[in-house]
Structure formats: C-alpha cells, structure tokens
Scaffold this motif. Structure first.
Motif, PDB file in Angstrom:
ATOM      1  N   ALA A  66       9.418   3.853   1.978  1.00  0.00           N
ATOM      2  CA  ALA A  66       9.131   3.984   0.555  1.00  0.00           C
ATOM      3  C   ALA A  66       9.549   5.344   0.006  1.00  0.00           C
ATOM      4  O   ALA A  66       9.931   5.464  -1.161  1.00  0.00           O
ATOM      5  N   ILE A  67       9.491   6.375   0.855  1.00  0.00           N
ATOM      6  CA  ILE A  67       9.849   7.719   0.396  1.00  0.00           C
ATOM      7  C   ILE A  67      11.280   8.075   0.774  1.00  0.00           C
ATOM      8  O   ILE A  67      11.744   9.210   0.555  1.00  0.00           O
ATOM      9  N   GLU A 109       3.343   7.349  -4.482  1.00  0.00           N
ATOM     10  CA  GLU A 109       3.207   7.899  -5.831  1.00  0.00           C
ATOM     11  C   GLU A 109       2.434   9.218  -5.810  1.00  0.00           C
ATOM     12  O   GLU A 109       2.734  10.139  -6.576  1.00  0.00           O
ATOM     13  N   LEU A 110       1.448   9.320  -4.927  1.00  0.00           N
ATOM     14  CA  LEU A 110       0.686  10.567  -4.804  1.00  0.00           C
ATOM     15  C   LEU A 110       1.575  11.689  -4.282  1.00  0.00           C
ATOM     16  O   LEU A 110       1.495  12.834  -4.745  1.00  0.00           O
ATOM     17  N   ALA A 162       0.827  -1.211   0.000  1.00  0.00           N
ATOM     18  CA  ALA A 162       0.000   0.000   0.000  1.00  0.00           C
ATOM     19  C   ALA A 162       0.860   1.258   0.000  1.00  0.00           C
ATOM     20  O   ALA A 162       0.562   2.237  -0.691  1.00  0.00           O
ATOM     21  N   ALA A 163       1.938   1.239   0.768  1.00  0.00           N
ATOM     22  CA  ALA A 163       2.798   2.418   0.886  1.00  0.00           C
ATOM     23  C   ALA A 163       3.380   2.824  -0.461  1.00  0.00           C
ATOM     24  O   ALA A 163       3.508   4.016  -0.756  1.00  0.00           O
ATOM     25  N   ASP A 172      -4.360   1.949  -8.226  1.00  0.00           N
ATOM     26  CA  ASP A 172      -4.777   2.896  -9.264  1.00  0.00           C
ATOM     27  C   ASP A 172      -4.962   4.309  -8.724  1.00  0.00           C
ATOM     28  O   ASP A 172      -5.587   5.144  -9.386  1.00  0.00           O
ATOM     29  N   ALA A 173      -4.433   4.595  -7.544  1.00  0.00           N
ATOM     30  CA  ALA A 173      -4.729   5.866  -6.873  1.00  0.00           C
ATOM     31  C   ALA A 173      -4.499   7.074  -7.775  1.00  0.00           C
ATOM     32  O   ALA A 173      -5.370   7.950  -7.912  1.00  0.00           O
TER      33      ALA A 173
END
Length: 304
Positions: free
Chosen positions: A95-96, A37-38, A31-32, A286-287
């Motif tokens: 993740a970031i 990506e957002l 999920a992260a 698909d966010a």
C-alpha cells in the motif's frame, strides 16, 4: 506524532466469514489502506492486532494429535503473531509502495503468575458454536466455555499485561523510522522466574490492554483502538442510544460497557489517556478522522 493503532478482529475476520487465508488477506488489504493514510499524513506508526479466532483454530488443529503433542497457547500465540504479522507487513508494504521499511516483531509480554485470571478464564478464542456443540467439545477436551452473544465459545485465562521486555528493540526500530507490527494477539504471555529468566504460560492476553501498555512504554502520543463500530455508545441497545464523541478518562471508566467487546477498549483507552495521551475508538476507515476529533470517540485526561 507516534501512534499505536490496535486492529480489532474485524480487520482480519468479520463474524460469519470463513477463517481462511484468502478471507484474512482481503480484510488485511483493506485495513492497510486506512493505516497507510496515517503514515502519509506524517505520523509514525506502530500496529498491534488480535488473534482470538486464529489461535483458537490452531488449538483445534492441535487437538488432532496426542495430548502430549499439542502446543501450548504461548507457542500458538507466537505462531499467529508471525502469520498475521506477515500478512499485515506485506499489505502495508504494497500500500505504501515500499517507501518505508516495515517489520514484524514477535513480542513477549510478562504477566503475574498470581493473576486471578488463571482461575477465572474469560478470553474468547476460536470459532463460535451452539451451546450443545460447545458443551460437547468442552467435555471432550476439558475446555471452559462461555456465552458470546447468542453463541458459545471456548474461554482461556487473560492475565493483565505487566511488562514488555522487548520494548528496547521496538524503540530501536522506531528510531530508524520503521513501521512496526508487534504485540500481536496481546503479545506472547510469559512469566519471569526468580532468576530473571522467562518461560511461556497458557494464556491469551487482551490485545487492547497490551496495546495501552505498549503505547505508555513507548511514550506514544495517541492510541487508536480500531474496530467495526463507529463510536462508543451511551445506553447501548436502547432507544436512547447515542454516540459519545469525547469523554474524560474518569467518566469513561464509569460507563456500563459489554465486558467481551467494547468494555476492554474503553478501559484501555482510559488507562492510556491518564498518561496524557489521546485515545480514540472507532471504525478502521475513520482512523485519520478519529485522530482529528471528527469521528469516533476521543478519551482524554481533561476536558480541554
């Protein structure tokens, strides 16, 4: 753009998976990657999440103690908010690559003591059972139970969220460009006493309804209700089933949707869209595409 992203239960636990820390960690890691990506696309992000299986598991663990030693649902909600928030926070940071600060805030949400939900529990929590298993557990523990698809689960009151008293703290964090994880499991349900003080109450607030309230109070631009279904479908479970790519809020409210799954998401999305924001419903992966109108279902106030 300020986005409130509400993670459905699939982000933490898919049906049939064991309710273990390792399983949840693996799902949160996936999920992260989508949520980051957002952020990399330049958006501010607030993350909310459900807690139905987790709060139910803690309640089962508490049943091993004497009745007077068991913790109430508001305390269990706070515990799950901390546990799940910790996992999401850490995986977002990884993740970031620690380029942005990330923080989890345990969030109180005020409900009405006279809400009819307290006499008509509908919120599923905990694991699934056969009907016979559920009836036996209900008889032993005084539960209310209901059918959840082909299975049976415990149900508890799910009052409508009315106010988020911690909203000023959330705004302070956002002013500092913090990625915020909050309102976990719909928030910690509390009542406001006549003197203005607050106290917890036995309930679990619907995560989608609380996320819509949060998005409104923050003045967010978009509310993403992320799940494992690619879109909202018209005529679901029939040969005429077809995805809805865009719909007005007033039309969305007239759709016949399952009360225990897509129904609350559609209503929450319509409620937020009525304030002028954009609501999107679809798959977690698909966010970004949902936000761009290239996937999922968009709910808007007008046709434009």
């Amino acid at each position: 753009m300020l986005i409130v992203a509400a993670l459905g239960g699939n982000a933490l636990l898919r049906r049939g998976e064991p309710l273990t820390a390792r399983t949840q960690r693996a799902n949160v890691r996936t999920a992260a990657k989508s949520l980051v990506e957002l952020v990399r696309a330049g958006h501010q992000l607030v993350i909310t999440h459900g807690n139905g299986p987790q709060v139910g598991l803690l309640a089962l663990q508490g049943a091993a103690y004497k009745p007077e030693e068991a913790y109430p649902l508001d305390v269990l909600g706070a515990e799950t908010g901390g546990m799940i928030g910790y996992m999401i926070e850490q995986e977002i940071e990884n993740a970031i690559d620690h380029e942005r600060p990330v923080a989890t805030l345990l969030t109180q949400v005020v409900v009405d003591r006279n809400d009819p939900a307290f006499s008509n529990p509908t919120k599923f929590i905990g694991p699934v059972y056969s009907k016979a298993e559920a009836e036996a557990k209900a008889a032993a523990a005084g539960w209310r139970i209901a059918a959840d698809g082909g299975n049976w689960r415990r149900v508890v009151p799910s009052p409508v969220p009315k106010e988020i008293p911690d909203i000023h703290v959330l705004k302070l964090l956002l002013d500092q460009n913090v990625i915020v994880i909050c309102t976990g499991g719909g928030g910690i349900p509390v009542l406001r006493r006549n003197d203005g003080s607050m106290t917890g109450v036995e309930a679990v607030i619907d995560k989608d309804a609380a996320s819509a309230l949060l998005a409104r109070e923050l003045g967010a631009d978009a509310l993403l209700l992320l799940t494992d279904v690619d879109a909202v479908y018209r005529d679901l479970n029939t040969q005429a089933a077809a995805p809805i790519h865009k719909i007005r809020a007033d039309q969305a409210r007239r759709l016949d949707m399952p009360a225990g799954s897509m129904g609350p998401k559609v209503i929450a999305g319509a409620d937020f869209a009525d304030t002028g924001g954009i609501s999107g419903i679809g798959r977690l992966e698909d966010a970004l595409a949902i936000l761009a109108g290239q996937a999922g279902t968009l709910i808007t106030r007008t046709d434009s």
